[in-house]
Design a protein around this motif. Structure first.
Motif, short mmCIF file in Angstrom:
data_model
loop_
_atom_site.label_atom_id
_atom_site.label_comp_id
_atom_site.label_asym_id
_atom_site.label_seq_id
_atom_site.Cartn_x
_atom_site.Cartn_y
_atom_site.Cartn_z
N CYS A 114 0.84 -1.19 0.00
CA CYS A 114 0.00 0.00 0.00
C CYS A 114 0.88 1.24 0.00
O CYS A 114 1.89 1.28 0.69
CB CYS A 114 -0.87 0.00 1.25
N SER A 141 0.27 5.32 0.63
CA SER A 141 -0.73 6.26 1.10
C SER A 141 -0.15 7.66 1.20
O SER A 141 1.06 7.83 1.31
CB SER A 141 -1.25 5.85 2.49
N ARG A 183 -5.24 6.46 -0.03
CA ARG A 183 -4.39 5.28 -0.08
C ARG A 183 -4.78 4.44 -1.28
O ARG A 183 -5.93 4.42 -1.70
CB ARG A 183 -4.48 4.49 1.22
N PHE A 215 -3.91 0.47 -3.06
CA PHE A 215 -3.36 -0.87 -2.84
C PHE A 215 -2.83 -1.43 -4.14
O PHE A 215 -3.38 -1.16 -5.21
CB PHE A 215 -4.46 -1.76 -2.26
N TYR A 267 4.71 3.92 2.80
CA TYR A 267 4.63 2.58 2.23
C TYR A 267 4.37 1.56 3.34
O TYR A 267 5.02 1.60 4.39
CB TYR A 267 5.94 2.24 1.52
N CYS A 327 -3.55 -2.11 3.40
CA CYS A 327 -3.82 -0.67 3.40
C CYS A 327 -4.62 -0.32 4.64
O CYS A 327 -5.66 -0.91 4.92
CB CYS A 327 -4.61 -0.28 2.16
N TYR A 334 3.04 1.37 8.54
CA TYR A 334 3.86 1.91 7.47
C TYR A 334 5.32 1.82 7.85
O TYR A 334 5.74 2.33 8.89
CB TYR A 334 3.44 3.34 7.14
#
Length: 123
Positions: A33, A35, A50, A52, A98, A103, A110
């Motif tokens: 994901c 975002s 976000r 995916f 990332y 997500c 992240y």
């Protein structure tokens, strides 16, 4: 390891538009994901949009839905954030991030963050 570099931040008037870019380099998991988060002065960091890797429908914060679109150019490994109808409350530092596998808006998921790009909205 993934590396993220944001660009495109600028100062615009209310109602203006900007397109932010997040260049993604390095190894990226097949399911992952990317975002965009933002943080205004004195405010908490919040998720904005976000996307995916498996092509699911992008997800947006309620405050930006209809005005902001996230997209990805897989050929250049760049994730874009198109922002239209900007409001003063949209101002802040915008970060891309990332997360492998899933997500979510949860920060700790992240593993990599960019350095941020500044967006200013004022007349």
């Amino acid at each position: 390891q993934v590396n993220l570099v944001e660009s495109g931040g600028a100062s615009v008037q209310p109602g203006g538009s900007l397109r932010l870019s997040c260049q993604v380099s390095g190894y990226r998991a097949d399911t992952s994901c990317v975002s965009w988060f933002r943080q205004g002065p004195g405010e908490r960091r919040e998720g904005v949009a976000r996307i995916f890797s498996l092509g699911d429908v992008p997800n947006y914060a309620a405050s930006v839905k209809g005005r902001i679109a996230i997209s990805e150019d897989q050929d250049t490994s760049t994730v874009f954030l198109q922002m239209n109808g900007l409001k003063p409350e949209d101002a802040g530092m915008y970060y891309c991030a990332y997360a492998p596998e899933a997500c979510t808006w949860v920060f700790k998921r992240y593993t990599t963050w960019g350095q941020g790009t500044q967006v200013t909205v004022s007349s």
